[in-house]
Design a protein around this motif. Structure first.
Motif, PDB file in Angstrom:
ATOM      1  N   MET A 155      46.168  33.168  98.083  1.00 53.22           N
ATOM      2  CA  MET A 155      46.648  31.899  97.522  1.00 53.22           C
ATOM      3  C   MET A 155      47.512  32.131  96.293  1.00 53.22           C
ATOM      4  SD  MET A 155      43.316  29.413  97.849  1.00 53.22           S
ATOM      5  CE  MET A 155      42.275  30.502  96.869  1.00 53.22           C
ATOM      6  N   PHE A 156      47.154  33.109  95.459  1.00 50.24           N
ATOM      7  CA  PHE A 156      47.935  33.433  94.270  1.00 50.24           C
ATOM      8  C   PHE A 156      49.329  33.916  94.659  1.00 50.24           C
ATOM      9  CE2 PHE A 156      49.101  36.697  91.018  1.00 50.24           C
ATOM     10  CZ  PHE A 156      49.261  35.840  89.938  1.00 50.24           C
ATOM     11  N   MET A 157      49.397  34.770  95.688  1.00 48.02           N
ATOM     12  CA  MET A 157      50.687  35.308  96.109  1.00 48.02           C
ATOM     13  C   MET A 157      51.584  34.219  96.684  1.00 48.02           C
ATOM     14  SD  MET A 157      49.926  39.152  97.626  1.00 48.02           S
ATOM     15  CE  MET A 157      48.633  38.714  98.768  1.00 48.02           C
ATOM     16  N   VAL A 158      51.008  33.336  97.507  1.00 44.93           N
ATOM     17  CA  VAL A 158      51.810  32.292  98.142  1.00 44.93           C
ATOM     18  C   VAL A 158      52.099  31.145  97.177  1.00 44.93           C
ATOM     19  CG1 VAL A 158      51.817  30.556  99.984  1.00 44.93           C
ATOM     20  CG2 VAL A 158      50.983  32.863 100.451  1.00 44.93           C
ATOM     21  N   GLY A 159      51.056  30.685  96.441  1.00 44.08           N
ATOM     22  CA  GLY A 159      51.211  29.514  95.588  1.00 44.08           C
ATOM     23  C   GLY A 159      51.838  29.809  94.242  1.00 44.08           C
ATOM     24  N   ALA A 160      51.287  30.774  93.500  1.00 42.12           N
ATOM     25  CA  ALA A 160      51.757  31.038  92.143  1.00 42.12           C
ATOM     26  C   ALA A 160      53.018  31.897  92.101  1.00 42.12           C
ATOM     27  CB  ALA A 160      50.646  31.710  91.331  1.00 42.12           C
ATOM     28  N   LEU A 161      53.119  32.853  93.037  1.00 43.68           N
ATOM     29  CA  LEU A 161      54.262  33.769  93.011  1.00 43.68           C
ATOM     30  C   LEU A 161      55.326  33.437  94.045  1.00 43.68           C
ATOM     31  CD1 LEU A 161      52.444  37.209  92.457  1.00 43.68           C
ATOM     32  CD2 LEU A 161      53.345  35.607  90.755  1.00 43.68           C
ATOM     33  N   GLY A 162      55.049  32.484  94.946  1.00 43.49           N
ATOM     34  CA  GLY A 162      56.066  32.027  95.894  1.00 43.49           C
ATOM     35  C   GLY A 162      56.391  32.994  97.016  1.00 43.49           C
ATOM     36  N   MET A 163      55.478  33.883  97.372  1.00 42.12           N
ATOM     37  CA  MET A 163      55.721  34.819  98.483  1.00 42.12           C
ATOM     38  C   MET A 163      55.554  34.104  99.823  1.00 42.12           C
ATOM     39  SD  MET A 163      53.685  38.230  97.287  1.00 42.12           S
ATOM     40  CE  MET A 163      53.718  38.811  95.606  1.00 42.12           C
ATOM     41  N   SER A 164      56.199  34.631 100.841  1.00 43.99           N
ATOM     42  CA  SER A 164      55.997  34.128 102.201  1.00 43.99           C
ATOM     43  C   SER A 164      54.711  34.705 102.774  1.00 43.99           C
ATOM     44  CB  SER A 164      57.168  34.509 103.095  1.00 43.99           C
ATOM     45  OG  SER A 164      57.170  35.910 103.351  1.00 43.99           O
ATOM     46  N   VAL A 165      54.189  34.040 103.802  1.00 43.09           N
ATOM     47  CA  VAL A 165      52.981  34.545 104.444  1.00 43.09           C
ATOM     48  C   VAL A 165      53.266  35.863 105.156  1.00 43.09           C
ATOM     49  CG1 VAL A 165      51.178  34.026 106.139  1.00 43.09           C
ATOM     50  CG2 VAL A 165      52.032  32.230 104.647  1.00 43.09           C
ATOM     51  N   LEU A 166      54.505  36.055 105.625  1.00 44.69           N
ATOM     52  CA  LEU A 166      54.876  37.334 106.226  1.00 44.69           C
ATOM     53  C   LEU A 166      54.699  38.468 105.216  1.00 44.69           C
ATOM     54  CD1 LEU A 166      56.088  39.166 108.383  1.00 44.69           C
ATOM     55  CD2 LEU A 166      58.375  38.438 107.635  1.00 44.69           C
ATOM     56  N   VAL A 167      55.146  38.243 103.977  1.00 49.27           N
ATOM     57  CA  VAL A 167      54.999  39.265 102.937  1.00 49.27           C
ATOM     58  C   VAL A 167      53.522  39.517 102.645  1.00 49.27           C
ATOM     59  CG1 VAL A 167      55.434  39.802 100.509  1.00 49.27           C
ATOM     60  CG2 VAL A 167      57.246  38.832 101.905  1.00 49.27           C
ATOM     61  N   ALA A 202      50.702  40.359  86.790  1.00 50.85           N
ATOM     62  CA  ALA A 202      51.799  40.421  87.761  1.00 50.85           C
ATOM     63  C   ALA A 202      52.640  39.150  87.727  1.00 50.85           C
ATOM     64  CB  ALA A 202      51.241  40.647  89.164  1.00 50.85           C
ATOM     65  N   GLN A 203      53.959  39.328  87.777  1.00 56.43           N
ATOM     66  CA  GLN A 203      54.899  38.202  87.824  1.00 56.43           C
ATOM     67  C   GLN A 203      55.683  38.169  89.135  1.00 56.43           C
ATOM     68  OE1 GLN A 203      55.008  35.857  85.463  1.00 56.43           O
ATOM     69  NE2 GLN A 203      53.425  36.943  84.300  1.00 56.43           N
ATOM     70  N   GLY A 204      55.464  39.148  89.992  1.00 57.92           N
ATOM     71  CA  GLY A 204      56.201  39.200  91.252  1.00 57.92           C
ATOM     72  C   GLY A 204      55.550  40.141  92.228  1.00 57.92           C
ATOM     73  N   ALA A 205      56.201  40.302  93.376  1.00 58.30           N
ATOM     74  CA  ALA A 205      55.623  41.075  94.472  1.00 58.30           C
ATOM     75  C   ALA A 205      55.469  42.556  94.127  1.00 58.30           C
ATOM     76  CB  ALA A 205      56.483  40.931  95.721  1.00 58.30           C
ATOM     77  N   GLY A 206      56.397  43.093  93.320  1.00 62.10           N
ATOM     78  CA  GLY A 206      56.403  44.531  93.066  1.00 62.10           C
ATOM     79  C   GLY A 206      55.101  45.035  92.474  1.00 62.10           C
ATOM     80  N   LEU A 207      54.625  44.380  91.415  1.00 63.42           N
ATOM     81  CA  LEU A 207      53.405  44.838  90.757  1.00 63.42           C
ATOM     82  C   LEU A 207      52.177  44.570  91.624  1.00 63.42           C
ATOM     83  CD1 LEU A 207      52.563  46.280  88.215  1.00 63.42           C
ATOM     84  CD2 LEU A 207      52.266  44.058  87.090  1.00 63.42           C
ATOM     85  N   ALA A 239      52.093  47.382  94.149  1.00 68.41           N
ATOM     86  CA  ALA A 239      51.651  48.621  93.502  1.00 68.41           C
ATOM     87  C   ALA A 239      50.147  48.594  93.236  1.00 68.41           C
ATOM     88  CB  ALA A 239      52.422  48.821  92.193  1.00 68.41           C
ATOM     89  N   ALA A 240      49.652  47.476  92.692  1.00 64.11           N
ATOM     90  CA  ALA A 240      48.232  47.373  92.373  1.00 64.11           C
ATOM     91  C   ALA A 240      47.373  47.445  93.626  1.00 64.11           C
ATOM     92  CB  ALA A 240      47.966  46.070  91.623  1.00 64.11           C
ATOM     93  N   ARG A 241      47.798  46.726  94.680  1.00 62.42           N
ATOM     94  CA  ARG A 241      47.018  46.745  95.922  1.00 62.42           C
ATOM     95  C   ARG A 241      46.970  48.143  96.519  1.00 62.42           C
ATOM     96  NH1 ARG A 241      43.351  44.796  98.275  1.00 62.42           N
ATOM     97  NH2 ARG A 241      44.084  44.018 100.253  1.00 62.42           N
ATOM     98  N   LEU A 242      48.103  48.834  96.529  1.00 60.86           N
ATOM     99  CA  LEU A 242      48.142  50.163  97.139  1.00 60.86           C
ATOM    100  C   LEU A 242      47.326  51.169  96.322  1.00 60.86           C
ATOM    101  CD1 LEU A 242      51.817  50.490  98.425  1.00 60.86           C
ATOM    102  CD2 LEU A 242      49.771  49.852  99.686  1.00 60.86           C
TER     103      LEU A 242
END
Length: 373
Positions: free
Chosen positions: A16-28, A78-83, A86-89
């Motif tokens: 939810m944080f990735m999709v809602g707060a950071l605006g990522m697509s569900v594919l990402v 985190a402010q975007g997908a990059g961090l 990195a954190a998840r990996l």
């Protein structure tokens, strides 16, 4: 338990944080989740073998837990997908590093007559963490009006406590003098893994293709209208059912044909996918998630048992590593496809596709017999 609490506080909110707060697509999201879980499984190939070769467990386990703990603040800032990636990996690399050495260390420090109880306790504490973490996340989200980052900062505390407990509270047995260590991954050893084992690896990978990342259960719960602060309770429900089902079905597998139980596990997965695809109310989503947990309890321990039954004792670490590698690659593929379907066709299509693939697996399992052992 402490690391599971820390990780699940974050993982139950992260989609939810990735999709809602950071605006990522569900594919990402699907790609990140699949890549993260695949990374953990792939690293297990090497960490278990390395701990066997070195004859030392605690150092690798401590490294793995430390990596997990020190990635937790990255999610909060985190402010975007990059961090996030990195954190998840890094977090999943830590999980992969610690998994096999930790289990070997439990065996090393436990008298043989109570080893089963020790591993049962470890699994119980894992399960406690798996539902205490989301419960804490839900409570803090309600208390702090949906502040994801504040919850992520709180998750740092149990992660650091986990590292401290292992570093200060666990003493590894002394290595016996004169013990010679050899490389378990050699051509002649790989040849000893016969056709039954490779059939089990293939079955495990196909099962994983039919069951994508559990992040999609969280997203489906939110999409159907469950309040954001309560969505983590979805993972609580799934883990509680999974924990309750695993032991009874494990006992059943001792008296029932493995292929038959695997087939029933696929039937249950199909039911879960159909419920999640057709859900129009939160109660149907919860029912689908609960049935998903039953499927996990039916099949995950069974596949692990089948690997053990199909391999010589001195090669089981390597055998599990290869098995997890195949499953990890399948998880990555399944999660990417699931995310693509979600974005391009709709949430229902993701679960209908899972049901269709599970049905194909069921037909394949019925038509193709396991090789003789």
């Amino acid at each position: 338990m402490l690391m599971d609490i820390s990780s699940e506080m974050i993982h139950s909110l992260l989609p939810m944080f990735m999709v809602g707060a950071l605006g990522m697509s569900v594919l990402v999201v699907g790609f990140i989740e699949g890549l993260a879980e695949a990374t953990a499984l792939i690293v297990k190939v090497f960490s278990g073998t390395l701990s066997d070769y070195l004859g030392r467990r605690k150092g690798l386990a401590l490294l793995g837990y430390a990596l997990g703990a020190f990635t937790k603040p990255l999610f909060a800032v985190a402010q975007g997908a990059g961090l996030i990636v990195a954190a998840r990996l890094i977090d999943r690399v830590g999980k992969g590093i610690r998994g096999a050495p930790r289990d070997a260390l439990v065996a090393d420090v436990t008298p043989p007559e109570v080893r089963g109880a020790a591993f049962g306790l470890r699994q119980s504490l894992d399960t406690v963490g798996a539902f205490v973490g989301p419960l804490l996340a839900a409570g803090l989200m309600l208390l702090w009006a949906g502040d994801f980052r504040a919850v992520f900062w709180v998750a740092v505390v149990p992660g650091l406590l986990a590292v401290a407990v292992l570093a200060l509270g666990v003493r590894e047995p002394q290595q016996r003098e004169g013990t010679r260590r050899t490389n378990p991954i050699r051509r002649e050893n790989i040849r000893r893994l016969g056709p039954v084992y490779w059939w089990v690896v293939a079955v495990g990978a196909v099962f994983t293709l039919a069951r994508f990342s559990e992040a999609f259960l969280v997203l489906r719960a939110q999409q159907i209208g469950i309040a954001m602060a309560l969505v983590p309770l979805v993972m609580v429900a799934m883990n509680m059912v999974y924990a309750a089902a695993a032991y009874p079905f494990g006992k059943l597998s001792d008296r029932m044909g493995h292929r038959q139980l695997l087939a029933w596990g696929l039937v249950v997965l199909i039911v879960a996918d159909v419920l999640l695809a057709t859900a129009q109310h939160w109660s149907v989503v919860i029912a689908g998630v609960a049935v998903w947990g039953i499927h996990m309890g039916m099949t995950q321990g069974l596949l692990a048992t089948m690997v053990a039954d199909a391999t010589p004792p001195d090669l089981r670490g390597t055998a599990y590593g290869v098995f997890h590698l195949a499953s990890g690659l399948a998880m990555l593929a399944a999660s990417v496809v699931a995310g693509l379907l979600w974005d391009t066709v709709g949430p229902q299509a993701t679960f209908w596709a899972g049901a269709a693939f599970a049905l194909l697996c069921l037909l394949g399992l019925g038509l193709r017999r396991a090789p003789a052992g």
